[in-house]
Enzyme design. Sequence first.
Site, mmCIF file in Angstrom:
data_model
loop_
_atom_site.group_PDB
_atom_site.id
_atom_site.type_symbol
_atom_site.label_atom_id
_atom_site.label_comp_id
_atom_site.label_asym_id
_atom_site.label_seq_id
_atom_site.Cartn_x
_atom_site.Cartn_y
_atom_site.Cartn_z
ATOM 1 N N LEU A 252 23.860 40.434 44.930
ATOM 2 C CA LEU A 252 24.428 39.127 44.616
ATOM 3 C C LEU A 252 25.344 38.592 45.709
ATOM 4 C CD1 LEU A 252 24.404 37.085 42.301
ATOM 5 C CD2 LEU A 252 26.225 38.395 41.209
ATOM 6 N N GLY B 207 25.827 44.523 30.743
ATOM 7 C CA GLY B 207 24.536 44.067 31.255
ATOM 8 C C GLY B 207 23.416 44.987 30.819
ATOM 9 N N SER C 54 24.423 48.767 34.053
ATOM 10 C CA SER C 54 25.583 49.439 33.468
ATOM 11 C C SER C 54 26.329 48.475 32.560
ATOM 12 C CB SER C 54 26.538 49.954 34.557
ATOM 13 O OG SER C 54 27.089 48.866 35.290
ATOM 14 N N GLY C 55 27.228 49.006 31.755
ATOM 15 C CA GLY C 55 28.108 48.189 30.936
ATOM 16 C C GLY C 55 27.387 47.226 30.024
ATOM 17 N N TYR D 116 45.628 35.169 49.706
ATOM 18 C CA TYR D 116 44.709 35.833 48.775
ATOM 19 C C TYR D 116 45.456 36.641 47.713
ATOM 20 C CZ TYR D 116 40.868 38.806 47.095
ATOM 21 O OH TYR D 116 39.938 39.460 46.313
#
Length: 321
Positions: free
Chosen positions: A93, A46, A43-44, A196
């Site tokens: 990933l 990539g 997608s996008g 965070y």
Amino acid sequence: MGIYGMVTGKAGKSGFGSASTAEDVTQSIDANHLTVIVTGGTSGIGLEAARVLGMRGAHVIIAARNTKAANESKEMILKMNPNARIDYLQFDLSSIKSVRSFVHQFLALNLPLNILINNAGVMFCPFQLTEDGIESQFATNHIGHFLLTNLLLDKMKSSARESGIEGRIVNLSSVAHTYTYTEGIKFDSINDPDTYSEKKAYGQSKLANLLHSNALSRKLQEEGVNITVNSVHPGLVTTNLFRHSGLGMSVFKAMSFFLWKNIPQGAATTCYVALHPSLKGVTGKYFADCNVTTPSNFATDKSLADKLWDFSIKLIDSLPN
């Protein structure tokens, strides 16, 4: 390039600028002799990079978590270009086990590897730990690609040595690397939910991409290996990376509409750095709008890069294989 170049699309020293597309920057380039891995190629930007590299003749391996989406992407590319050489392998990933499995599967194909494009990533995620117990943005955007690259280095070295063709590693960073925690990388509290910040954690992971690129570039130069390593900022591009964004991002996009790129423009810098012959031997640089630009002070801090390298190795080694 600056804001003026971003808004006007005016070309920089490379002859390309923010208005250039992936097809523009690879025009007339013959990549038939190249094998490329693109992570997140479903997608996008990539997917666009995979399509354009395939159009230029490269054998493209899409590394994708969702094999159904990967197959659909392959069929879409083949419909547009029946001669394209596109394959895909499953790859998560955020999982050390999956990264190792992907590399095992790829090496079993007995293909060369000339170009590695570390494109996949997540952005602005709520705090969560991966199956390996690592904060998800740091794990996905940095640790996964760090391990993938290290495991594929021997293949890239042998491919460069046997073919005489320069290998290239392209890490997708972001201008967001400038918006990180006070210390740059929170080595002592990567997994701390109390400190965070969704946006700073993303910036930290993109800084890590730059530091990884620069450290690896130095190591390969010291070895005399014919492989370059560079980082790119693709620009502001509306993709599914923004799925975790809230109202604030919608307002920002509305106010800054003149800065945003379409997907073919967003993939241009990646494809330029991966393929353009003018960049032969260029390594350890940071590109935006297809031109070299200056990253943050943190990004050029050699001691910080070395510390991150050692930290990443120790973190991975502490996990079950």
